[in-house]
Scaffold this motif. Structure first.
Motif, PDB file in Angstrom:
ATOM      1  N   VAL A 102       0.848  -1.200   0.000  1.00  7.98           N
ATOM      2  CA  VAL A 102       0.000   0.000   0.000  1.00  7.98           C
ATOM      3  C   VAL A 102       0.881   1.246   0.000  1.00  7.98           C
ATOM      4  O   VAL A 102       1.710   1.427   0.898  1.00  7.98           O
ATOM      5  N   GLY A 103       0.684   2.075  -1.005  1.00 10.05           N
ATOM      6  CA  GLY A 103       1.392   3.354  -1.078  1.00 10.05           C
ATOM      7  C   GLY A 103       0.446   4.485  -0.716  1.00 10.05           C
ATOM      8  O   GLY A 103      -0.671   4.247  -0.252  1.00 10.05           O
ATOM      9  N   GLU A 104       0.916   5.740  -0.952  1.00  6.28           N
ATOM     10  CA  GLU A 104       0.055   6.846  -0.523  1.00  6.28           C
ATOM     11  C   GLU A 104      -0.918   7.304  -1.597  1.00  6.28           C
ATOM     12  O   GLU A 104      -2.114   7.311  -1.382  1.00  6.28           O
ATOM     13  N   ALA A 105      -0.425   7.669  -2.757  1.00 10.74           N
ATOM     14  CA  ALA A 105      -1.301   8.226  -3.788  1.00 10.74           C
ATOM     15  C   ALA A 105      -0.574   8.187  -5.123  1.00 10.74           C
ATOM     16  O   ALA A 105       0.659   8.197  -5.159  1.00 10.74           O
ATOM     17  N   PRO A 106      -1.308   8.170  -6.219  1.00 10.51           N
ATOM     18  CA  PRO A 106      -0.646   8.182  -7.528  1.00 10.51           C
ATOM     19  C   PRO A 106       0.100   9.489  -7.758  1.00 10.51           C
ATOM     20  O   PRO A 106      -0.318  10.549  -7.296  1.00 10.51           O
ATOM     21  N   GLY A 107       1.212   9.382  -8.467  1.00  9.90           N
ATOM     22  CA  GLY A 107       1.918  10.572  -8.942  1.00  9.90           C
ATOM     23  C   GLY A 107       1.533  10.801 -10.406  1.00  9.90           C
ATOM     24  O   GLY A 107       0.585  10.184 -10.918  1.00  9.90           O
ATOM     25  N   ALA A 108       2.319  11.663 -11.066  1.00 11.13           N
ATOM     26  CA  ALA A 108       1.966  12.027 -12.442  1.00 11.13           C
ATOM     27  C   ALA A 108       1.991  10.810 -13.377  1.00 11.13           C
ATOM     28  O   ALA A 108       1.089  10.627 -14.208  1.00 11.13           O
ATOM     29  N   ASP A 109       3.020   9.966 -13.259  1.00 13.40           N
ATOM     30  CA  ASP A 109       3.113   8.791 -14.154  1.00 13.40           C
ATOM     31  C   ASP A 109       1.940   7.847 -13.934  1.00 13.40           C
ATOM     32  O   ASP A 109       1.359   7.320 -14.888  1.00 13.40           O
ATOM     33  N   GLU A 110       1.625   7.629 -12.669  1.00 10.53           N
ATOM     34  CA  GLU A 110       0.539   6.709 -12.335  1.00 10.53           C
ATOM     35  C   GLU A 110      -0.790   7.275 -12.832  1.00 10.53           C
ATOM     36  O   GLU A 110      -1.635   6.548 -13.368  1.00 10.53           O
ATOM     37  N   ASP A 111      -0.955   8.589 -12.673  1.00 12.81           N
ATOM     38  CA  ASP A 111      -2.187   9.254 -13.118  1.00 12.81           C
ATOM     39  C   ASP A 111      -2.360   9.090 -14.624  1.00 12.81           C
ATOM     40  O   ASP A 111      -3.449   8.830 -15.117  1.00 12.81           O
ATOM     41  N   GLU A 140      -2.077   3.136 -13.420  1.00 18.97           N
ATOM     42  CA  GLU A 140      -1.555   1.989 -12.659  1.00 18.97           C
ATOM     43  C   GLU A 140      -0.647   2.499 -11.540  1.00 18.97           C
ATOM     44  O   GLU A 140       0.173   3.396 -11.768  1.00 18.97           O
ATOM     45  N   PRO A 141      -0.757   1.902 -10.338  1.00 20.83           N
ATOM     46  CA  PRO A 141       0.087   2.390  -9.252  1.00 20.83           C
ATOM     47  C   PRO A 141       1.547   1.995  -9.436  1.00 20.83           C
ATOM     48  O   PRO A 141       1.852   0.966 -10.050  1.00 20.83           O
ATOM     49  N   PHE A 142       2.408   2.821  -8.918  1.00 25.15           N
ATOM     50  CA  PHE A 142       3.845   2.546  -8.859  1.00 25.15           C
ATOM     51  C   PHE A 142       4.437   2.133 -10.215  1.00 25.15           C
ATOM     52  O   PHE A 142       4.941   1.019 -10.372  1.00 25.15           O
ATOM     53  N   VAL A 143       4.334   3.047 -11.172  1.00 20.79           N
ATOM     54  CA  VAL A 143       4.972   2.807 -12.468  1.00 20.79           C
ATOM     55  C   VAL A 143       6.062   3.835 -12.765  1.00 20.79           C
ATOM     56  O   VAL A 143       6.803   3.688 -13.727  1.00 20.79           O
ATOM     57  N   ALA A 187      -1.676  -1.228  -4.268  1.00 18.61           N
ATOM     58  CA  ALA A 187      -2.724  -0.200  -4.273  1.00 18.61           C
ATOM     59  C   ALA A 187      -2.245   0.997  -3.461  1.00 18.61           C
ATOM     60  O   ALA A 187      -1.224   0.928  -2.777  1.00 18.61           O
ATOM     61  N   ASN A 188      -2.985   2.060  -3.545  1.00 17.53           N
ATOM     62  CA  ASN A 188      -2.688   3.256  -2.767  1.00 17.53           C
ATOM     63  C   ASN A 188      -3.849   3.573  -1.842  1.00 17.53           C
ATOM     64  O   ASN A 188      -4.988   3.146  -2.090  1.00 17.53           O
ATOM     65  N   VAL A 189      -3.563   4.373  -0.806  1.00 12.80           N
ATOM     66  CA  VAL A 189      -4.655   4.847   0.044  1.00 12.80           C
ATOM     67  C   VAL A 189      -5.581   5.728  -0.801  1.00 12.80           C
ATOM     68  O   VAL A 189      -6.795   5.573  -0.786  1.00 12.80           O
ATOM     69  N   TYR A 214       9.883   2.035   4.740  1.00 11.98           N
ATOM     70  CA  TYR A 214      10.077   3.308   4.039  1.00 11.98           C
ATOM     71  C   TYR A 214       9.414   3.289   2.667  1.00 11.98           C
ATOM     72  O   TYR A 214       9.280   2.239   2.032  1.00 11.98           O
ATOM     73  N   HIS A 215       9.028   4.461   2.206  1.00 12.00           N
ATOM     74  CA  HIS A 215       8.520   4.598   0.842  1.00 12.00           C
ATOM     75  C   HIS A 215       9.722   4.523  -0.108  1.00 12.00           C
ATOM     76  O   HIS A 215      10.783   5.091   0.185  1.00 12.00           O
ATOM     77  N   PRO A 216       9.576   3.822  -1.238  1.00 10.30           N
ATOM     78  CA  PRO A 216      10.721   3.727  -2.161  1.00 10.30           C
ATOM     79  C   PRO A 216      11.243   5.092  -2.610  1.00 10.30           C
ATOM     80  O   PRO A 216      12.440   5.231  -2.888  1.00 10.30           O
TER      81      PRO A 216
HETATM   82  N1  URA Z   1       3.966   6.764  -4.821  1.00 12.31           N
HETATM   83  C1  URA Z   1       2.896   6.174  -4.247  1.00 12.31           C
HETATM   84  O1  URA Z   1       2.721   6.231  -3.039  1.00 12.31           O
HETATM   85  N2  URA Z   1       2.054   5.535  -5.038  1.00 12.31           N
HETATM   86  C2  URA Z   1       2.231   5.412  -6.346  1.00 12.31           C
HETATM   87  O2  URA Z   1       1.407   4.781  -6.986  1.00 12.31           O
HETATM   88  C3  URA Z   1       3.360   6.024  -6.909  1.00 12.31           C
HETATM   89  C4  URA Z   1       4.215   6.696  -6.130  1.00 12.31           C
END
Ligand code: URA
Length: 302
Positions: free
Chosen positions: A137-146, A150-153, A177-179, A257-259
């Motif tokens: 579980v991550g926090e939220a999509p960034g620009a690439d994900e938006d 897809e999350p974390f791309v 997934a993200n929150v 930690y967050h990547p």
């Molecule tokens: N960081 C996040 O927390 N989520 C993503 O999907 C991408 C970056």
């Protein structure tokens, strides 16, 4: 006058709505109550008013609480308790996939945060194996994900994929997934991301909770303090809790930690700490750990 099942149900719904309006988010429900609710109405003598059948859905089953083993180290570490029990489901594979895709459809049309709905290119629902024992579980999509839905791309996502693969899982065998399912808007900015607000996270959390209830992962890895805050509903200092399993609705959560923090710091010690957290996850999953995996990030070679 005898009270019918549907009258009791209406009263219960009204009561829950009142609690919700007062800001109550979680209720503690005993396993026996859950079981009784899942069984629907008891057969009763014919009522004057026809009793509506309960919604046709798979019966709920009681999930025995999985005891969370203490952390490997002698230091017990801080613990954050979430009391609300998750609703266990025993859906068939097909019903689970259908429920997830119905949830996805709902999320894709979500307008609960009008500003985010207006600024997003895509709702980033989640990706991976809905039967996986492991949920990231991550926090939220960034620009690439938006832009890709897809999350974390993006860059952090590529690092996360490497971490997952080094753990021995192809990326598509875990769930990610993200929150928050929408990218936090950044009005007036052409680049960069912003942290989701507590209100945005509270608003979006039901989607993640429903994903968790459907997937029923054995372990959740929370990536960073914001993911922890979103899940637990309060600020969680990641440096204090990382490496210590927490309990979230009977599921062990490993905060780490967050990547993107790893990308920023590049410090070998931080990489090793994250990797130690992942080794604990592998151990709890009962996965074999190779010597190479155990020694990862112990030298500057990686
Ligand atoms: N960081 C996040 O927390 N989520 C993503 O999907 C991408 C970056």
């Amino acid at each position: 006058m005898p009270v019918t099942y549907s009258e009791s149900l209406d009263a219960a719904i009204q009561y829950l709505q009142q609690l919700k309006a007062r800001g109550v988010k979680y209720l503690t429900v005993s396993p026996s109550t859950l079981a009784a609710l899942s069984n629907g109405p008891r057969p009763s003598p014919p009522a004057a008013r026809p009793v509506k059948a309960p919604r046709a859905e798979a019966p709920l089953r009681e999930s025995p609480a999985k005891p969370v083993a203490p952390p490997a180290s002698a230091d017990e570490g801080p613990s954050i308790a979430v009391l609300a029990p998750r609703v266990p489901s025993s859906l068939s594979g097909e019903a689970k996939a259908a429920a997830m895709s119905e949830l996805r459809e709902r999320a894709l049309g979500c307008q609960k945060c009008p500003r985010l709905a207006a600024s997003r290119q895509n709702v980033v629902f989640g990706v991976g194996d809905i039967n996986s024992p492991l949920l990231f579980v991550g926090e939220a999509p960034g620009a690439d994900e938006d832009s890709q839905g897809e999350p974390f791309v993006g860059q952090a996502g590529q690092l996360l994929t490497r971490i997952i693969q080094t753990m021995g899982f192809p990326r598509d065998t875990v769930y990610i997934a993200n929150v928050l399912k929408c990218r936090p808007d950044t009005p007036g900015q052409t680049a960069g991301n912003r942290k989701p607000t507590p209100e945005e996270m509270r608003t979006c959390l039901p989607y993640l909770l429903a994903q968790i209830d459907l997937i029923q992962p054995k372990i959740i890895v929370a990536l960073g303090g914001t993911a922890m805050e979103g899940l637990f509903g309060r600020v969680v200092p990641i440096t204090k809790v990382r490496g210590h399993f927490q309990d979230f609705r009977d599921i062990p959560v490993m905060p780490t930690y967050h990547p993107s923090y790893l990308l920023r710091t590049q410090a070998l010690g931080v990489k090793r700490q994250l990797w130690e957290d992942m080794l604990q996850v592998l151990e709890k999953l009962g996965r074999p750990i190779s010597e190479r995996q155990r020694n990862y990030f112990l030298s500057s070679a990686q």
